[in-house]
Design an enzyme around this catalytic site. Sequence first.
Site, PDB file in Angstrom:
ATOM      1  N   CYS A 262       0.837  -1.197   0.000  1.00  0.00           N
ATOM      2  CA  CYS A 262       0.000   0.000   0.000  1.00  0.00           C
ATOM      3  C   CYS A 262       0.864   1.235   0.000  1.00  0.00           C
ATOM      4  CB  CYS A 262      -0.940  -0.039   1.193  1.00  0.00           C
ATOM      5  SG  CYS A 262      -2.187  -1.304   0.920  1.00  0.00           S
ATOM      6  N   GLU A 263       1.454   1.445  -1.118  1.00  0.00           N
ATOM      7  CA  GLU A 263       2.403   2.514  -1.358  1.00  0.00           C
ATOM      8  C   GLU A 263       2.803   2.299  -2.820  1.00  0.00           C
ATOM      9  OE1 GLU A 263       6.365   3.912   0.977  1.00  0.00           O
ATOM     10  OE2 GLU A 263       4.768   2.959   2.039  1.00  0.00           O
TER      11      GLU A 263
ATOM     12  N   TYR B 122      21.858  -7.185  -3.145  1.00  0.00           N
ATOM     13  CA  TYR B 122      21.057  -6.134  -2.507  1.00  0.00           C
ATOM     14  C   TYR B 122      19.561  -6.297  -2.779  1.00  0.00           C
ATOM     15  CZ  TYR B 122      25.770  -4.401  -2.300  1.00  0.00           C
ATOM     16  OH  TYR B 122      27.119  -4.318  -2.103  1.00  0.00           O
TER      17      TYR B 122
HETATM   18  C1  LIG Z   1      29.170  -2.474  -0.058  1.00  0.00           C
HETATM   19  C2  LIG Z   1      30.628  -2.549   0.020  1.00  0.00           C
HETATM   20  C3  LIG Z   1      31.364  -3.239  -0.947  1.00  0.00           C
HETATM   21  C4  LIG Z   1      30.754  -3.919  -2.141  1.00  0.00           C
HETATM   22  O1  LIG Z   1      30.289  -3.050  -3.118  1.00  0.00           O
HETATM   23  P1  LIG Z   1      29.704  -3.639  -4.496  1.00  0.00           P
HETATM   24  O2  LIG Z   1      29.301  -2.429  -5.260  1.00  0.00           O
HETATM   25  O3  LIG Z   1      28.558  -4.524  -4.164  1.00  0.00           O
HETATM   26  O4  LIG Z   1      30.772  -4.406  -5.153  1.00  0.00           O
HETATM   27  C5  LIG Z   1      32.724  -3.303  -0.775  1.00  0.00           C
HETATM   28  N1  LIG Z   1      33.340  -2.716   0.286  1.00  0.00           N
HETATM   29  C6  LIG Z   1      32.655  -2.046   1.241  1.00  0.00           C
HETATM   30  C7  LIG Z   1      33.384  -1.445   2.374  1.00  0.00           C
HETATM   31  C8  LIG Z   1      31.289  -1.929   1.136  1.00  0.00           C
HETATM   32  O5  LIG Z   1      30.627  -1.249   2.074  1.00  0.00           O
END
Ligand SMILES: *Cc1c(COP(=O)(O)O)cnc(C)c1O
Length: 417
Positions: free
Chosen positions: A337-338, A365
């Site tokens: 609901c958004e 992610y």
């Molecule tokens: C999130 C993160 C990564 C990975 O980044 P990607 O874009 O997924 O490769 C690497 N190092 C640190 C410190 C992060 O916070």
Amino acid sequence: MYLENNRYELSGGVDIIALTEKYGCPLYVYDSAIIKRQFKRINEAFKVKRLKINYACKALTNISILKLLRAEGAGLDTVSIQEVELGLLAGFKPQDIIYTPNCVGLNEIEEAVELGVRINIDNISILEQFGQGFPDIPVCIRINPHIVAGGNRKISVGHIDSKFGISIHQMPHVHKVVEATGLKIEGIHMHTGSDIYEPEVFLNGAEILFNIAESFQDLDYLDFGSGFKVPYKQGDIETDIEALGTLISKRFNEFCESYGKNLTLIFEPGKFIVSEAGSFLVRVNVIKQTTSNIFAGVDSGLNHLIRPMFYDAHHEIINISNPSGRSRFYTIVGYICETDTFGTNRRIAEIREGDVLAMKNAGAYCFSMASNYNSRFRPAEVLIHEGKDYLIRKRETMDDLLRNQVVADISSNSLGE
Ligand SMILES: *Cc1c(COP(=O)(O)O)cnc(C)c1O
């Protein structure tokens, strides 16, 4: 490496529709062959004496995925004490885990010290406190190189206004802390985030790191972070990891020669390793024709995959139930609901109610940012490995939603019934 619209293949000939019948929808599916291929690519791109690829596990933390990457020879990059603990549970040795927190208190860093993992410090206040408390434990420092790389400001972390890292202009202060406390700096780290696809831009950042590294005598490794771009749709540019490898390796080897020691070169990719390996399968509940749109409403939403709404990310969407249907334009929306739009005006093979759609690039992610918003269950996760499917996380149930809730006994006060 981008498959044409509507084609869908899992390694080992696994039937994806059968998976939705077996495990239900919505469902996350990961293909181990792609994870292994991507890890191998990055591992082979760099020609240096000592190389370590640490998987940035916040992209996808399922313990079976961690075990798979450990078996491939990866180390682990972690950003919370819970990720450290998951890594240890998955069998990583403490020295193969680096803990890179931001804005955590000294207490959490102390826990990481107790667990024996490598520590990466990203501000001078904690560096001072750490030096006073643990002068004998070597640490890494995270620098902020003040470069803007790539286009997406939301995921760019190396620019001058960023909260991450110690400014390169504060190195005199860092040296004072090191001298006063006797701390040993074993590594220099930077992670600019964002989408870097030009090897030259990456090399510019690397030069800044080399420059700073020269002033530290006890180094063991240099960690260049990540930010490698993967293609989300046809025509997207991908980081040319092989070209980057050639360029960086040459410069790194020169640096080691002038430094007088073979340091370890570290990278910590998340997205590059797991993004393409994942698909998110949803079922279409409703086809809704309005005056300007055909909406396909699916049995999921921003609670399960938030990247399109949060980062304006593009995930390809295909109709795997009707791959040869005539293409039409659809807007794919969720049930929250958004406003939770997965894709606007997408050309997709004709969608009927009940069809299963696959969202691609759902390895990084996606599940790891899922929530219980609207009190919905988080989906199951399945790993395809050597032609077989393995359930690696069960779909949640009411018990999971209620597990930590405590019904307050307020019947005796005026709020009670
Ligand atoms: C999130 C993160 C990564 C990975 O980044 P990607 O874009 O997924 O490769 C690497 N190092 C640190 C410190 C992060 O916070």
